[in-house]
Design an enzyme around this catalytic site. Structure first.
Site, PDB file in Angstrom:
ATOM      1  N   HIS A 140       0.818  -1.211   0.000  1.00  0.00           N
ATOM      2  CA  HIS A 140       0.000   0.000   0.000  1.00  0.00           C
ATOM      3  C   HIS A 140       0.855   1.267   0.000  1.00  0.00           C
ATOM      4  O   HIS A 140       1.500   1.589   0.997  1.00  0.00           O
ATOM      5  CB  HIS A 140      -0.943  -0.028   1.224  1.00  0.00           C
ATOM      6  CG  HIS A 140      -1.866   1.137   1.260  1.00  0.00           C
ATOM      7  ND1 HIS A 140      -2.256   1.744   2.421  1.00  0.00           N
ATOM      8  CD2 HIS A 140      -2.477   1.825   0.255  1.00  0.00           C
ATOM      9  CE1 HIS A 140      -3.059   2.745   2.144  1.00  0.00           C
ATOM     10  NE2 HIS A 140      -3.209   2.821   0.842  1.00  0.00           N
ATOM     11  N   GLU A 152       2.972   0.598   3.254  1.00  0.00           N
ATOM     12  CA  GLU A 152       2.454  -0.370   4.231  1.00  0.00           C
ATOM     13  C   GLU A 152       2.498  -1.745   3.576  1.00  0.00           C
ATOM     14  O   GLU A 152       2.075  -1.887   2.424  1.00  0.00           O
ATOM     15  CB  GLU A 152       0.982  -0.067   4.556  1.00  0.00           C
ATOM     16  CG  GLU A 152       0.771   0.871   5.688  1.00  0.00           C
ATOM     17  CD  GLU A 152      -0.723   1.076   5.977  1.00  0.00           C
ATOM     18  OE1 GLU A 152      -1.112   0.884   7.126  1.00  0.00           O
ATOM     19  OE2 GLU A 152      -1.483   1.435   5.060  1.00  0.00           O
TER      20      GLU A 152
HETATM   21  N1  CAA Z   1       2.932  14.118  -7.535  1.00  0.00           N
HETATM   22  C1  CAA Z   1       4.284  14.124  -7.511  1.00  0.00           C
HETATM   23  N2  CAA Z   1       5.017  15.007  -6.808  1.00  0.00           N
HETATM   24  C2  CAA Z   1       4.356  15.951  -6.137  1.00  0.00           C
HETATM   25  C3  CAA Z   1       2.950  16.040  -6.122  1.00  0.00           C
HETATM   26  C4  CAA Z   1       2.230  15.069  -6.866  1.00  0.00           C
HETATM   27  N3  CAA Z   1       0.904  15.048  -6.883  1.00  0.00           N
HETATM   28  N4  CAA Z   1       2.592  17.095  -5.362  1.00  0.00           N
HETATM   29  C5  CAA Z   1       3.732  17.648  -4.910  1.00  0.00           C
HETATM   30  N5  CAA Z   1       4.788  16.960  -5.363  1.00  0.00           N
HETATM   31  C6  CAA Z   1       6.187  17.196  -5.073  1.00  0.00           C
HETATM   32  C7  CAA Z   1       6.678  18.502  -5.612  1.00  0.00           C
HETATM   33  O1  CAA Z   1       7.128  18.366  -6.946  1.00  0.00           O
HETATM   34  C8  CAA Z   1       7.799  18.829  -4.653  1.00  0.00           C
HETATM   35  O2  CAA Z   1       8.937  18.038  -4.999  1.00  0.00           O
HETATM   36  P1  CAA Z   1      10.420  18.605  -4.813  1.00  0.00           P
HETATM   37  O3  CAA Z   1      10.562  18.926  -3.351  1.00  0.00           O
HETATM   38  O4  CAA Z   1      11.292  17.487  -5.274  1.00  0.00           O
HETATM   39  O5  CAA Z   1      10.447  19.825  -5.690  1.00  0.00           O
HETATM   40  C9  CAA Z   1       7.305  18.272  -3.308  1.00  0.00           C
HETATM   41  O6  CAA Z   1       6.303  17.326  -3.639  1.00  0.00           O
HETATM   42  C10 CAA Z   1       6.699  19.337  -2.439  1.00  0.00           C
HETATM   43  O7  CAA Z   1       5.696  19.948  -3.213  1.00  0.00           O
HETATM   44  P2  CAA Z   1       5.221  21.450  -3.026  1.00  0.00           P
HETATM   45  O8  CAA Z   1       6.319  22.272  -2.399  1.00  0.00           O
HETATM   46  O9  CAA Z   1       4.610  21.940  -4.274  1.00  0.00           O
HETATM   47  O10 CAA Z   1       3.988  21.294  -2.089  1.00  0.00           O
HETATM   48  P3  CAA Z   1       3.884  21.059  -0.561  1.00  0.00           P
HETATM   49  O11 CAA Z   1       5.094  21.420   0.194  1.00  0.00           O
HETATM   50  O12 CAA Z   1       2.606  21.725  -0.253  1.00  0.00           O
HETATM   51  O13 CAA Z   1       3.722  19.469  -0.435  1.00  0.00           O
HETATM   52  C11 CAA Z   1       2.463  17.495  -0.400  1.00  0.00           C
HETATM   53  C12 CAA Z   1       2.776  18.770  -1.168  1.00  0.00           C
HETATM   54  C13 CAA Z   1       3.721  16.657  -0.286  1.00  0.00           C
HETATM   55  C14 CAA Z   1       1.409  16.758  -1.207  1.00  0.00           C
HETATM   56  C15 CAA Z   1       1.964  17.892   1.042  1.00  0.00           C
HETATM   57  O14 CAA Z   1       0.904  18.805   0.940  1.00  0.00           O
HETATM   58  C16 CAA Z   1       1.525  16.724   1.854  1.00  0.00           C
HETATM   59  O15 CAA Z   1       2.318  16.002   2.431  1.00  0.00           O
HETATM   60  N6  CAA Z   1       0.189  16.502   1.937  1.00  0.00           N
HETATM   61  C17 CAA Z   1      -0.396  15.376   2.663  1.00  0.00           C
HETATM   62  C18 CAA Z   1      -0.347  14.148   1.805  1.00  0.00           C
HETATM   63  C19 CAA Z   1      -0.893  12.955   2.524  1.00  0.00           C
HETATM   64  O16 CAA Z   1      -1.314  12.975   3.663  1.00  0.00           O
HETATM   65  N7  CAA Z   1      -0.905  11.845   1.798  1.00  0.00           N
HETATM   66  C20 CAA Z   1      -1.430  10.622   2.298  1.00  0.00           C
HETATM   67  C21 CAA Z   1      -2.812  10.487   1.821  1.00  0.00           C
HETATM   68  S1  CAA Z   1      -3.547   9.008   2.422  1.00  0.00           S
HETATM   69  C22 CAA Z   1      -3.107   7.873   1.316  1.00  0.00           C
HETATM   70  O17 CAA Z   1      -2.517   8.091   0.311  1.00  0.00           O
HETATM   71  C23 CAA Z   1      -3.564   6.523   1.672  1.00  0.00           C
HETATM   72  C24 CAA Z   1      -4.804   6.099   1.025  1.00  0.00           C
HETATM   73  O18 CAA Z   1      -4.902   4.932   0.726  1.00  0.00           O
HETATM   74  C25 CAA Z   1      -5.985   6.977   0.846  1.00  0.00           C
END
Ligand code: CAA
Length: 291
Positions: A140, A152
């Site tokens: 996961h 996971e």
């Molecule tokens: N795909 C690929 N890379 C991405 C991306 C995407 N959708 N969104 C952002 N990034 C990358 C950016 O390119 C950037 O990379 P570098 O540092 O190498 O340049 C990095 O992530 C940080 O991006 P930003 O500075 O633009 O944005 P941010 O600091 O706001 O971070 C985020 C974006 C990492 C998504 C952050 O908002 C975050 O951690 N959010 C929470 C995400 C989360 O909780 N995910 C788990 C969801 S639950 C799950 O997935 C399980 C399930 O089964 C439902």
């Protein structure tokens, strides 16, 4: 067991992210989606994501080209016959996943390992549809896959220990950290995260706060990188609802009952970012709360 080629089923945001990290780690990847246009769009999305990294000097042009060259679009499951591992990342619907496993398994070599990226569904139950439950397990990934550090791993009741060890080593080669979960509804991350998101939706539904107030409160008051409603849109409201239904059905506790407002948004087709509308409207320059 050596893994050289990975088949990915589903070219949505998760499948493409999985294909990208596998290809970046040097594995050959074949990606399949029931809608060939989605596969094409998915590979274009991977290309765009890699291009952004080149632009910000995080990746060399050579590494981008090498990653892309490892990925091919598969038009049918026969092209998975030389895969050592297949990861299913289709929609979070048990019926759909069962059909996929029944269709793909006859095309796979006998030693091929099958993994599911399910967010919540019983690995043991899915394994039973493959005729090789000992070579099946949960793998996961989190969204966005290239950024999130965690994978996971979930054993089904029959998962062979060598298969588990092989996948553990594989996940490490992707640069991920592993958390091992027992096979109970929604595993660890979503068992904790989704009730929090569901509660945020109840908070909105009961008028305790607006979309903006709830997300601001959790971003600045709990240091979450995204507010829970923004995160729900990011995950996909259909996936959020499916996970809550699996928790509610599987654990039979009313604390997991999906918020009626979440159900309403899903019924409206307002599924979040992927359709440009959920708790926010993403059609303009900046997201605008829809309530
Ligand atoms: N795909 C690929 N890379 C991405 C991306 C995407 N959708 N969104 C952002 N990034 C990358 C950016 O390119 C950037 O990379 P570098 O540092 O190498 O340049 C990095 O992530 C940080 O991006 P930003 O500075 O633009 O944005 P941010 O600091 O706001 O971070 C985020 C974006 C990492 C998504 C952050 O908002 C975050 O951690 N959010 C929470 C995400 C989360 O909780 N995910 C788990 C969801 S639950 C799950 O997935 C399980 C399930 O089964 C439902």
């Amino acid at each position: 067991m050596k893994i050289s080629k990975v088949g990915v089923i589903g070219a949505g945001q998760m499948g493409c992210g999985i294909a990208q990290v596998c290809a970046a780690a040097g594995y050959k990847v074949a990606i399949y989606d029931a809608a060939p246009d989605r596969t094409k769009a998915g590979i274009a999305g991977i290309d765009a994501s890699l291009a952004r990294r080149v632009k910000s000097s995080k990746l060399t042009e050579e590494a981008r080209a090498a990653t892309l060259s490892h990925i091919t679009a598969a038009s049918d499951f026969a092209q998975f016959s030389d895969c050592d591992l297949v990861i299913e990342s289709a929609t979070e619907n048990e019926g759909v996943k069962r059909q996929i496993f029944e269709a793909v398994t006859p095309h796979l070599k006998s030693e091929c390992i099958i993994g599911s990226n399910t967010s919540s569904i019983s690995i043991t139950r899915l394994a039973a549809t493959t005729g090789r439950p000992e070579r099946f397990m949960g793998i996961h990934f989190m969204n966005p896959v290239p950024v999130m550090e965690l994978v996971e791993l979930i054993r089904g009741i029959a998962t062979d220990e060598t298969v588990f060890k092989t996948i553990q080593a594989f996940a490490l080669t992707l640069g991920k950290t592993i958390a091992i979960s027992e096979d109970y509804p929604a595993f660890i991350v979503n068992r904790i995260l989704l009730p929090m998101i569901n509660e945020a939706i109840y908070t909105l539904y009961e008028g305790v706060g607006s979309v903006t107030a709830i997300d601001t409160a959790m971003k600045l008051g709990a240091h979450h990188p995204m507010g829970p409603l923004e995160l729900a849109d990011f995950i996909g409201l259909d996936t959020c609802l499916s996970v809550m239904q699996v928790l509610h059905d599987g654990l039979a506790d009313s604390k997991y009952r999906p918020c009626p407002l979440l159900v309403k948004y899903v019924e409206a087709g307002w599924l979040g970012r992927k359709v440009k509308r959920g708790f926010y409207d993403y059609r303009g320059e900046t997201p605008v709360p829809t309530r």
